[in-house]
Each structure stands twice: as C-alpha cells, then as structure tokens.
Write a protein that holds these residues in place. Structure first.
Motif, short mmCIF file in Angstrom:
data_model
loop_
_atom_site.label_atom_id
_atom_site.label_comp_id
_atom_site.label_asym_id
_atom_site.label_seq_id
_atom_site.Cartn_x
_atom_site.Cartn_y
_atom_site.Cartn_z
N TRP A 53 0.86 -1.19 0.00
CA TRP A 53 0.00 0.00 0.00
C TRP A 53 0.89 1.24 0.00
CZ3 TRP A 53 -4.55 1.15 -1.46
CH2 TRP A 53 -5.07 2.40 -1.19
N ALA A 55 -1.16 0.34 -3.48
CA ALA A 55 -1.17 -0.93 -4.19
C ALA A 55 -0.36 -0.86 -5.48
CB ALA A 55 -2.62 -1.33 -4.50
N GLU A 84 -5.08 3.18 -9.01
CA GLU A 84 -6.33 3.51 -8.31
C GLU A 84 -7.33 4.12 -9.28
OE1 GLU A 84 -5.81 5.78 -4.75
OE2 GLU A 84 -4.03 4.64 -4.13
N PHE A 96 -10.85 -0.23 -2.27
CA PHE A 96 -9.51 -0.25 -1.66
C PHE A 96 -9.57 -0.39 -0.14
CE2 PHE A 96 -8.35 1.51 -5.82
CZ PHE A 96 -7.27 0.69 -6.10
N ASP A 98 -11.54 -2.63 1.19
CA ASP A 98 -11.52 -4.10 1.23
C ASP A 98 -10.12 -4.63 0.97
OD1 ASP A 98 -14.20 -4.09 1.73
OD2 ASP A 98 -14.81 -4.73 -0.27
N TYR A 99 -9.43 -4.03 0.02
CA TYR A 99 -8.07 -4.47 -0.31
C TYR A 99 -7.15 -4.34 0.91
CZ TYR A 99 -3.34 -4.22 -2.25
OH TYR A 99 -2.01 -4.40 -2.50
N ARG A 100 -7.20 -3.21 1.59
CA ARG A 100 -6.35 -3.01 2.77
C ARG A 100 -6.74 -3.98 3.89
NH1 ARG A 100 -7.00 2.52 1.31
NH2 ARG A 100 -8.67 2.77 2.86
N HIS A 102 -7.91 -7.04 3.49
CA HIS A 102 -7.34 -8.33 3.12
C HIS A 102 -5.85 -8.38 3.46
CE1 HIS A 102 -10.64 -10.49 1.27
NE2 HIS A 102 -10.97 -9.42 0.57
N ILE A 130 -11.90 -12.79 -4.58
CA ILE A 130 -10.66 -12.33 -3.96
C ILE A 130 -10.17 -13.31 -2.90
CG2 ILE A 130 -9.59 -10.39 -2.75
CD1 ILE A 130 -12.03 -8.70 -3.79
N VAL A 141 -2.66 -9.91 -2.44
CA VAL A 141 -4.08 -10.15 -2.70
C VAL A 141 -4.23 -10.57 -4.15
CG1 VAL A 141 -6.39 -9.13 -2.78
CG2 VAL A 141 -4.80 -8.49 -0.94
#
Length: 253
Positions: A53, A55, A84, A96, A98-100, A102, A130, A141
């Motif tokens: 991050w 990403a 992004e 993002f 959700d990405y962080r 994970h 995912i 991820v």
C-alpha cells in the motif's frame, strides 16, 4: 580396496543420484510452471495479484488486460495513483478499503462487483473473487475477475423499469368505498372530517381535472333572459315539455 575408498565411492554414487533426483524435480517443476503459465495466459478469466500500500500490480494476465483495453506489461508499470484511477470514482473507496483489510488479515468480502475505466474511457463492470496469497514471502491479494458488463446493465435496466412501474402505481389514485356527500349543497366530507366542493375532492383523489359550465336547467333557472337565445343557438336544449321544440305541429287552437 580400503574402507575409506569404498566410503568415498558410496558417497559419490549417492551424490550423483541426489543430483539426478534434483534434476528430475526441477524438470517436473518447469513443466508444471509451463502448464500453469499456458493455463493462465489463455484463461478467459482475468487474473491479477497486487501487493503493498499504495497498491501495485505484480501480476496481470492477458484476459484482465483485455478487459481494460491495455497490455499486461503496461499494467505492471502503472504508478499507484494511476492504478487507483482504473477503479470508478464511486466504487474506489470501498474497493480499496476491502483491499487493505485483506492485506491486514481482517474480515472483508471475498466477492465484489465494481466498475473499472477502460483505456478508451468506457466503463466496464467487473466481478472479482478475492483471496490472500504470498509472493516472494510477502502477503498479497489475488483475484479472479470476470467481465459482467452485459449482465449488470441488464440488472440495472430491470431495476429502472421496476422503479418506473412502482412510481406509476404510486401515482394512480382511485376513489373507493362510500363517499359522504351533502344531499343539499353536494359537498363531500373527506377523511379528516372537512367538507369540500365535490370537484376539489375528486381532484385530490384522482387525476381528473374540471372545467366549469352551466347545465341547461340552471341556465333557465338562473338566467332566464338568456335561455331563448342560447336555445336558438343550440347551446342549450329546450325543455323536454316544450311542444314547439318537438316539431309535432301542436300550436294550439
């Protein structure tokens, strides 16, 4: 032959066998990697892996690049802000987050539908499955994605039509049941106990609109001086009991 020589020969044979076994394992691994690479490259699903991050993409197959109208190599060199920017602005924050989550090992959805922006500026709906993996010892991820633009647009169109139908049904108002009306002045009592002119009541409870006029009987009663002229012009029908109006020749003695 001395014992030392025999031990040396034995160890040399074991080493040679170990080398041959290692070569077999490496060859099998190369074959497996080649099969996996062919499978990934020719997959109809988009496959991506992101790390860190902000990403950054560390892997993207050709199917995913085609979704975006780009080349895989181009995607791997995108700076974080450009990466992004591939996600539509209205979906970006939630995606993002959700990405962080994970990356941090926190609970987050394993399936998400969102919009991405193609190279030509057009929007494309993506559905992603995912999961978390590791690349070179670091958490990453990975996602398998599909282009669901046609399906999503059909769903949105159906939702729009349903909403239009519901709006139309909400606007349709009908008069039902017993309507209290005054026997003298013909005013109508509403649900709150107030008396209204009948045209006001009907207008409130339906889409009917009124244009005011005067019926023949009221013309003769309220404006008798104008009745003969209006009868002659056909604006008012003569009284039903008027023999001259019937044209039956009855004019008296």
């Amino acid at each position: 032959m001395s014992e030392q020589t025999e031990e040396f020969i034995k160890r040399a044979v074991d080493l040679e066998e170990l080398i041959r076994e290692r070569k077999r394992v490496e060859e099998a691994l190369r074959e497996s990697e080649e099969k996996y690479r062919i499978l990934v490259d020719h997959s109809l699903q988009g496959l991506i892996i992101a790390q860190g991050w902000p990403a950054r993409l560390v892997f993207a197959n050709r199917a995913f690049a085609l979704f975006l109208g780009r080349e895989p190599e181009e995607l791997l060199t995108l700076p974080p802000e450009a990466l992004e920017g591939l996600v539509h602005s209205e979906d970006r924050e939630a995606f993002f987050e959700d990405y962080r989550a994970h990356l941090a090992g926190l609970a987050a959805p394993n399936r998400r539908t969102f919009r991405v922006v193609r190279a030509d500026g057009k929007l494309c709906w993506i559905e992603a499955y995912i999961s978390v993996t590791r690349v070179q010892g670091e958490i990453a991820v990975q996602a398998a994605v599909m282009d669901v633009t046609e399906r999503r647009e059909a769903e949105l169109e159906r939702e729009r039509l349903i909403e239009e139908l519901n709006a139309a049904l909400r606007e349709i108002r009908t008069l039902r049941g017993i309507v209290p009306i005054c026997a003298s002045c013909k005013k109508v009592r509403d649900d709150h106990g107030f008396w209204q002119q009948v045209e006001t009541y009907v207008s409130v409870h339906s889409h009917a609109e009124f244009s005011h006029s005067i019926c023949p009987e009221c013309v003769r009663r309220l404006y008798p001086e104008y009745a003969p002229q209006l009868e002659a012009e056909g604006e008012v029908e003569p009284p039903s009991g008027d023999a001259s109006s019937r044209g039956d020749g009855a004019h008296g003695e």
